[in-house]
Scaffold this active site. Sequence first.
Site, PDB file in Angstrom:
ATOM      1  N   ARG A   1      43.196  34.819  33.816  1.00 32.15           N
ATOM      2  CA  ARG A   1      41.741  34.746  33.694  1.00 32.15           C
ATOM      3  C   ARG A   1      41.348  35.538  32.452  1.00 32.15           C
ATOM      4  NH1 ARG A   1      39.513  38.413  37.621  1.00 32.15           N
ATOM      5  NH2 ARG A   1      38.976  39.647  35.814  1.00 32.15           N
TER       6      ARG A   1
ATOM      7  N   HIS B   1      35.766  38.320  36.082  1.00 36.27           N
ATOM      8  CA  HIS B   1      35.827  37.576  37.351  1.00 36.27           C
ATOM      9  C   HIS B   1      34.581  36.700  37.501  1.00 36.27           C
ATOM     10  CE1 HIS B   1      36.242  36.686  41.595  1.00 36.27           C
ATOM     11  NE2 HIS B   1      35.042  37.187  41.778  1.00 36.27           N
TER      12      HIS B   1
ATOM     13  N   TYR C   1      39.512  47.702  34.522  1.00 39.49           N
ATOM     14  CA  TYR C   1      40.756  47.654  35.297  1.00 39.49           C
ATOM     15  C   TYR C   1      41.925  46.971  34.578  1.00 39.49           C
ATOM     16  CZ  TYR C   1      38.763  43.074  36.509  1.00 39.49           C
ATOM     17  OH  TYR C   1      38.198  41.825  36.452  1.00 39.49           O
TER      18      TYR C   1
HETATM   19  C1  LIG Z   1      36.392  35.996  52.888  1.00 37.36           C
HETATM   20  C2  LIG Z   1      35.940  36.659  51.619  1.00 37.36           C
HETATM   21  N1  LIG Z   1      36.280  37.936  51.372  1.00 37.36           N
HETATM   22  C3  LIG Z   1      35.885  38.546  50.232  1.00 37.36           C
HETATM   23  C4  LIG Z   1      35.122  37.854  49.317  1.00 37.36           C
HETATM   24  C5  LIG Z   1      34.698  38.540  48.018  1.00 37.36           C
HETATM   25  N2  LIG Z   1      35.438  37.964  46.894  1.00 37.36           N
HETATM   26  C6  LIG Z   1      34.888  37.056  46.062  1.00 37.36           C
HETATM   27  S1  LIG Z   1      35.955  36.544  44.875  1.00 37.36           S
HETATM   28  C7  LIG Z   1      37.185  37.555  45.445  1.00 37.36           C
HETATM   29  C8  LIG Z   1      38.540  37.594  44.771  1.00 37.36           C
HETATM   30  C9  LIG Z   1      39.247  36.261  44.786  1.00 37.36           C
HETATM   31  O1  LIG Z   1      40.384  36.306  43.992  1.00 37.36           O
HETATM   32  P1  LIG Z   1      41.349  35.083  43.834  1.00 37.36           P
HETATM   33  O2  LIG Z   1      41.582  34.422  45.135  1.00 37.36           O
HETATM   34  O3  LIG Z   1      42.536  35.529  43.084  1.00 37.36           O
HETATM   35  O4  LIG Z   1      40.509  34.030  42.959  1.00 37.36           O
HETATM   36  P2  LIG Z   1      39.904  34.163  41.498  1.00 37.36           P
HETATM   37  O5  LIG Z   1      38.476  34.612  41.670  1.00 37.36           O
HETATM   38  O6  LIG Z   1      40.730  35.133  40.739  1.00 37.36           O
HETATM   39  O7  LIG Z   1      39.928  32.801  40.899  1.00 37.36           O
HETATM   40  C10 LIG Z   1      36.741  38.281  46.562  1.00 37.36           C
HETATM   41  C11 LIG Z   1      37.563  39.266  47.288  1.00 37.36           C
HETATM   42  C12 LIG Z   1      34.758  36.524  49.626  1.00 37.36           C
HETATM   43  N3  LIG Z   1      34.029  35.773  48.798  1.00 37.36           N
HETATM   44  N4  LIG Z   1      35.190  35.941  50.770  1.00 37.36           N
END
Ligand SMILES: Cc1ncc(C[n+]2csc(CCOP(=O)(O)OP(=O)(O)O)c2C)c(N)n1
Length: 398
Positions: free
Chosen positions: A292, A296, A305
């Site tokens: 990425r 985020h 980070y």
């Molecule tokens: C069930 C749940 N827990 C926590 C969140 C908060 N949250 C939003 S994005 C994220 C990280 C996701 O990371 P990843 O799966 O690696 O996907 P990326 O955003 O890097 O594409 C979190 C913890 C959420 N949306 N849903």
Amino acid sequence: MAKGERGTTTRGTTTRGRTAASRRSGSTAGRPDPELIQLLTPEGDRIESVTGPDGVEYRVDFTDAEYREIYRDLVVVRKLDAEATALQRQGELGLWASLLGQEAAQVGSGRALRPQDMAFPTYREHGVLYCRGIDPIMPLGLFRGVDQGGWDPNEYKFNMYTIVIGAQTLHATGYAMGVTMDGKTGGDDSEAVIAYFGDGASSQGDVNEAFVWASVFNAPLVFFCQNNQYAISQPLERQTRIPLYQRASGFGFPGIRVDGNDVLASYAVTRAALDNARHGQGPTLIEAYTYRMGAHTTSDDPTRYRIASEVEAWQAKDPITRVRAFLERQKIADADFFAEVDEAARREAVHLRERVLSMPDPQPLSLFDHVYPGGSPELDEQRAEFGRYLESFEGSAH
Ligand SMILES: Cc1ncc(C[n+]2csc(CCOP(=O)(O)OP(=O)(O)O)c2C)c(N)n1
């Protein structure tokens, strides 16, 4: 992929004892990762075909016109994404989740889908959405907060964005089981299903439950994990001690790691896994190894980070630069073509911006319209109460 190839071994790779940086890079510095399927190197050199650790030969046979089209997709998708980020910075969107750096994983897998295949995305799959033929204005309405998605999932075979991490893998599994129950697998025109999720999502119970169900019911499903190295600020080593694709073997189906910055390899691997699924060979986990490049979301500050040198190292693996180098070297495209693509992308971005700015605000009470198909007395009460609240403001139009 031959049926006999299913259930790949774990190959004994362990990350224990390695540094965090080497775990993130996925290989020992300087040496190519033998487990990473790649058909186009970062320098733009074409690898004719490659045999994966699963024994399967991966290749693409694109015409020159197809190579040019896939380059165009990458450039347009990046440009629209940059425009959306700019719109958020100017206060026109509430939030934006950029796909910068993940264009090849998304365009490669998105173009590998056949029209009848169904996709279940997260909130970052703007490139796949584009490949499904959905107007790119749609996610902007969502992030502007003026609609709840806007496209018809059945028409475009692309479900609504899912914000709840990993939930869509269960939706996809249920849907794929339904395809089997309807007796629709087994032919070239059969439907296959793909579920997109991230490295962070791989830690969710939902995703692991989806793996179990998809496996034991032999669902026609491809799990497409874009390992972009971070779950917001949490690095990959907080999600796993083994390469993510190896998780699949514990659930009884094949896993494969592809260079997620290589659009050709992403296409080849996804096409093969989808075809296996539609022919009744069950699920596959694809780990698209990528990065990425941006934040985020626009609410995040990645400089808190991660270090600049890491970002620079991935810049050298840019998914678009390598396709351009290949096209130039092979004389598949000339300077006029690249200029025309840039201009077309610019025009699309301008058009997108104009339409975002002219999107009407929704009526506040429409919030209650699509909660239940037939409404409910409790909802009616809430709507009435909210209406009275709005009317209490001076000059209210309600
Ligand atoms: C069930 C749940 N827990 C926590 C969140 C908060 N949250 C939003 S994005 C994220 C990280 C996701 O990371 P990843 O799966 O690696 O996907 P990326 O955003 O890097 O594409 C979190 C913890 C959420 N949306 N849903």
